[in-house]
Design a protein around this motif. Structure first.
Motif, PDB file in Angstrom:
ATOM      1  N   GLN A 293      11.375  28.799 -14.520  1.00 15.16           N
ATOM      2  CA  GLN A 293      11.261  28.150 -13.216  1.00 15.16           C
ATOM      3  C   GLN A 293      10.014  27.263 -13.165  1.00 15.16           C
ATOM      4  O   GLN A 293      10.058  26.141 -12.662  1.00 15.16           O
ATOM      5  N   GLU A 294       8.906  27.764 -13.695  1.00 12.16           N
ATOM      6  CA  GLU A 294       7.675  26.971 -13.710  1.00 12.16           C
ATOM      7  C   GLU A 294       7.837  25.723 -14.571  1.00 12.16           C
ATOM      8  O   GLU A 294       7.396  24.634 -14.185  1.00 12.16           O
TER       9      GLU A 294
ATOM     10  N   GLN B 236      17.968  42.184 -18.784  1.00  5.97           N
ATOM     11  CA  GLN B 236      16.613  42.430 -18.312  1.00  5.97           C
ATOM     12  C   GLN B 236      15.596  41.566 -19.056  1.00  5.97           C
ATOM     13  O   GLN B 236      14.601  41.135 -18.470  1.00  5.97           O
ATOM     14  N   SER B 237      15.839  41.297 -20.331  1.00  2.00           N
ATOM     15  CA  SER B 237      14.921  40.426 -21.070  1.00  2.00           C
ATOM     16  C   SER B 237      14.978  39.000 -20.524  1.00  2.00           C
ATOM     17  O   SER B 237      13.967  38.307 -20.502  1.00  2.00           O
ATOM     18  N   TYR B 238      16.164  38.549 -20.068  1.00  2.00           N
ATOM     19  CA  TYR B 238      16.265  37.224 -19.452  1.00  2.00           C
ATOM     20  C   TYR B 238      15.506  37.203 -18.137  1.00  2.00           C
ATOM     21  O   TYR B 238      14.929  36.188 -17.761  1.00  2.00           O
ATOM     22  N   GLU B 239      15.507  38.318 -17.425  1.00  2.00           N
ATOM     23  CA  GLU B 239      14.819  38.397 -16.141  1.00  2.00           C
ATOM     24  C   GLU B 239      13.308  38.226 -16.319  1.00  2.00           C
ATOM     25  O   GLU B 239      12.638  37.641 -15.473  1.00  2.00           O
TER      26      GLU B 239
END
Length: 117
Positions: free
Chosen positions: A93-94, A83-86
């Protein structure tokens, strides 16, 4: 490094944990570094004369929870890590799109010619 309680060879039959040491090594020879990476690691022993010393070393290296053993605590910790990676994914991505669509913004003069970097 594996951890054992005691200094005698008979005490080294049962492994009591492991210790991982992270080191940064600068290599001038890339080929030599690749060959060193292929060779098996050297076994080193850490001996403790007192049980309390062993417990401190084991707690320092392994922590409170054994993440190699299945338990609900381990399972929830893995979920929290994912979840921390999410949360970081939109920023990655930016950054990727910025690198992909990069335009020259900084003029640099090399040998009398101007380049936009």
């Amino acid at each position: 490094f594996p951890l054992f309680y005691g200094e005698l060879a008979e005490h080294r039959k049962k492994q009591r944990g492991t210790m991982t040491v992270r080191m940064r090594i600068e290599w001038n020879d890339i080929r030599g570094a690749m060959i060193k990476g292929i060779k098996p690691s050297i076994t080193n022993y850490v001996s403790c004369s007192k049980m309390i010393d062993y417990q401190v070393a084991h707690y320092t290296t392994e922590g409170v929870h054994d993440y190699n053993k299945w338990s609900m605590t381990t399972f929830t910790k893995h979920i929290e890590e994912l979840q921390s990676y999410e949360k970081v994914l939109p920023y990655l991505q930016e950054a990727g799109m910025t690198l992909l669509l990069w335009r020259g913004h900084h003029p640099v003069v090399v040998a009398g010619k101007t380049f936009n970097l």
